[in-house]
Design an enzyme around this catalytic site. Structure first.
Site, PDB file in Angstrom:
ATOM      1  N   LEU A 134       0.883  -1.162   0.000  1.00  0.00           N
ATOM      2  CA  LEU A 134       0.000   0.000   0.000  1.00  0.00           C
ATOM      3  C   LEU A 134       0.920   1.211   0.000  1.00  0.00           C
ATOM      4  O   LEU A 134       1.920   1.219   0.712  1.00  0.00           O
ATOM      5  CB  LEU A 134      -0.873   0.041   1.266  1.00  0.00           C
ATOM      6  N   ASP A 135       0.582   2.235  -0.771  1.00  0.00           N
ATOM      7  CA  ASP A 135       1.373   3.464  -0.750  1.00  0.00           C
ATOM      8  C   ASP A 135       1.450   3.990   0.679  1.00  0.00           C
ATOM      9  O   ASP A 135       0.523   3.786   1.466  1.00  0.00           O
ATOM     10  CB  ASP A 135       0.716   4.543  -1.635  1.00  0.00           C
ATOM     11  N   LYS A 136       2.526   4.701   0.960  1.00  0.00           N
ATOM     12  CA  LYS A 136       2.741   5.227   2.316  1.00  0.00           C
ATOM     13  C   LYS A 136       1.502   5.942   2.869  1.00  0.00           C
ATOM     14  O   LYS A 136       1.123   5.758   4.017  1.00  0.00           O
ATOM     15  CB  LYS A 136       3.930   6.197   2.293  1.00  0.00           C
ATOM     16  N   ARG A 235      -5.123   5.886  -8.285  1.00  0.00           N
ATOM     17  CA  ARG A 235      -4.791   7.307  -8.312  1.00  0.00           C
ATOM     18  C   ARG A 235      -4.753   7.846  -9.737  1.00  0.00           C
ATOM     19  O   ARG A 235      -5.264   8.936 -10.029  1.00  0.00           O
ATOM     20  CB  ARG A 235      -3.466   7.514  -7.582  1.00  0.00           C
TER      21      ARG A 235
END
Length: 294
Positions: A134-136, A235
């Protein structure tokens, strides 16, 4: 301010920066000790972990500080909690602000490193393997494997094993459609920005289904289902839709109204890699997402 045994909670009453605020409310502590509390990831702002000294605070926000005694206890996980663990897998709920895996700059304050320490307490030979990321700044449900064999099995048959991956996004603007599908081929630029191509097979096929949950003139709350899990897929696709994820400067967002990225992994459902039993894990949608889009 409210107290429990584990943490202190403060409410912000004026615009300021995080370190300044902490120095003011924790005036019995030295500047260095307050700084190290921040650096160690013991501070959350509105449900997300924040380590930046100059992070801007707005009135009404909630700042929570994990006490040093707690943080030093062997078993305290920072910026994450374990939802489930057995001999093959660990499922966590990751807060926004915590890295999944190490980067050049940050080695220790990551989900992977903390879980590694967690399993090694039981047996120094134990290990944890990254299956997906998962992205930060994305929060929510994430799975790790506890052996190389299980990791390979999950990665090689991810498509068949995973039954549902549901994300929630807070996006800019009022999305008019109730639901839809976004499909494109994703490529990565030299500067590591992902972009869409509508030319067939020009990159990796990415398919995102969206459904509107609620919206007002400024924001919409969407539920997203992934057919494919490409890097930054949601995104890029929401930018393509003309409604970028709130707080996503990299992909078209112009405003930072919740102090984090408006993306959350709400559900992960899969067949257990060993027992094949169907399992489902959920992480509650952050309250700020719901409030903004009401």
């Amino acid at each position: 301010m409210s107290h429990n045994n584990k943490s202190l909670t403060f409410t912000v009453d004026e615009e300021t920066e995080l370190l300044k605020f902490l120095l003011k409310v924790m005036d019995n502590r030295s500047r260095n000790s307050v700084k190290s509390i921040l650096t160690r990831g013991q501070v959350t702002v509105d449900e997300h972990m924040e380590t930046k000294h100059n992070y801007p605070l707005k009135p009404g926000q909630t700042v929570n500080v994990l006490k040093n005694k707690e943080a030093k206890k062997e078993n305290v996980l920072v910026g994450m909690s374990i939802l489930y663990e057995d001999r093959d897998i660990i499922i966590i709920n990751k807060e926004a602000g915590l890295l999944s895996i190490a980067t050049e700059k940050e080695k220790k304050l990551t989900a992977h490193h903390q879980l590694m320490e967690h399993v090694r307490r039981e047996n120094p030979g134990n290990r944890v393997f990254v299956v997906h990321r998962l992205d930060k700044d994305t929060s929510g449900v994430m799975m790790f494997a506890k052996s190389e064999k299980i990791k390979k099995k999950l990665q090689n048959s991810w498509k068949d094993i995973v039954k549902e991956r549901t994300y929630i996004a807070l996006v800019e603007g009022e999305v008019k459609q109730q639901q839809g599908v976004i499909k494109s081929w994703l490529r990565e630029s030299k500067t590591h920005i992902m972009y869409s191509s509508s030319n067939k097979n020009d990159g990796q096929l990415a398919i995102t289904h969206f459904k509107k949950l609620q919206s007002n003139k400024n924001f919409s709350l969407l539920e997203l289902q992934l057919d494919t899990g490409r890097k930054n897929q949601i995104r890029v696709h929401l930018q393509d839709l003309g409604h970028p994820v709130v707080g996503d400067k990299k992909y078209g967002s112009t405003q930072n109204v919740i102090g984090r990225l408006g993306l959350h992994a709400k559900i992960l459902s899969f067949h257990h890699p060993y027992t094949e039993k169907l399992m489902l894990f959920k992480a509650d949608v952050p309250k700020t997402f719901i409030k903004k889009s009401k």
